[in-house]
Design a protein around this motif. Structure first.
Motif, PDB file in Angstrom:
ATOM      1  N   ARG A  50       4.414  10.195  -3.540  1.00  0.00           N
ATOM      2  CA  ARG A  50       3.825   8.946  -3.090  1.00  0.00           C
ATOM      3  C   ARG A  50       4.811   8.191  -2.212  1.00  0.00           C
ATOM      4  O   ARG A  50       5.987   8.073  -2.546  1.00  0.00           O
ATOM      5  N   TYR A  60      -4.922   6.490  -1.103  1.00  0.00           N
ATOM      6  CA  TYR A  60      -4.212   5.246  -0.859  1.00  0.00           C
ATOM      7  C   TYR A  60      -4.319   4.343  -2.077  1.00  0.00           C
ATOM      8  O   TYR A  60      -5.409   4.136  -2.617  1.00  0.00           O
ATOM      9  N   ASP A  79      -2.587  11.266   8.149  1.00  0.00           N
ATOM     10  CA  ASP A  79      -2.823  10.080   7.343  1.00  0.00           C
ATOM     11  C   ASP A  79      -3.690  10.378   6.121  1.00  0.00           C
ATOM     12  O   ASP A  79      -3.874   9.503   5.270  1.00  0.00           O
ATOM     13  N   TRP A 118       0.838  -1.184   0.000  1.00  0.00           N
ATOM     14  CA  TRP A 118       0.000   0.000   0.000  1.00  0.00           C
ATOM     15  C   TRP A 118       0.878   1.240   0.000  1.00  0.00           C
ATOM     16  O   TRP A 118       1.828   1.341   0.778  1.00  0.00           O
ATOM     17  N   TYR A 119       0.552   2.169  -0.879  1.00  0.00           N
ATOM     18  CA  TYR A 119       1.184   3.475  -0.943  1.00  0.00           C
ATOM     19  C   TYR A 119       0.124   4.536  -0.684  1.00  0.00           C
ATOM     20  O   TYR A 119      -1.073   4.294  -0.812  1.00  0.00           O
ATOM     21  N   ARG A 120       0.587   5.726  -0.344  1.00  0.00           N
ATOM     22  CA  ARG A 120      -0.335   6.844  -0.208  1.00  0.00           C
ATOM     23  C   ARG A 120       0.312   8.103  -0.760  1.00  0.00           C
ATOM     24  O   ARG A 120       1.532   8.240  -0.783  1.00  0.00           O
ATOM     25  N   VAL A 180       3.610   2.707   2.448  1.00  0.00           N
ATOM     26  CA  VAL A 180       2.992   2.617   3.761  1.00  0.00           C
ATOM     27  C   VAL A 180       3.207   1.246   4.378  1.00  0.00           C
ATOM     28  O   VAL A 180       3.604   1.127   5.536  1.00  0.00           O
TER      29      VAL A 180
END
Length: 115
Positions: A45, A93, A89, A36-38, A48
């Motif tokens: 980017r 995502y 946060d 998972w990236y955000r 995560v």
């Protein structure tokens, strides 16, 4: 030959929880590795969380102890459980996953943490 579809994003208050899903479709191959990236507006980017074929997990320091990445035993879905959410946060995502010989990104899902 494969696509990954993310879902589960939304608006949540600080301290709340969300669970994101990344589901494979268009393939008979199971997901064996994923991350998972955000990306927040104006920021690059960032990684995560990730899970390997062997089931090992790795997390960014900023989310360690709060987020958990997991894989459905059937191999068709990857999850990101997000607890104790903070305003920082807030981001889109994205899931990237490998199923058989295929690797692809999902379309992204918005997570907004705000009072």
């Amino acid at each position: 030959q494969v696509q990954f579809v993310e879902s589960g994003g939304g608006l949540v208050q600080p301290g709340g929880s969300l669970r994101l899903s990344c589901k494979a479709s268009g393939t008979i191959f199971r997901i064996y590795g994923a991350a998972w990236y955000r990306q927040a507006p104006g920021y690059q980017r960032e990684l995560v969380a990730q899970i390997t074929r062997a089931g090992r997990t790795n997390y960014a320091d900023s989310v360690k102890g709060r987020f958990t990445i997991s894989r459905d035993i059937t191999g068709d879905t990857v999850y990101l459980q997000m607890n104790s959410l903070k305003p920082e946060d807030t981001a889109v995502y994205y899931c990237i996953a490998a199923a058989g010989p295929f690797t692809s990104w999902g379309q992204g899902t918005q997570v907004t943490v705000s009072s």
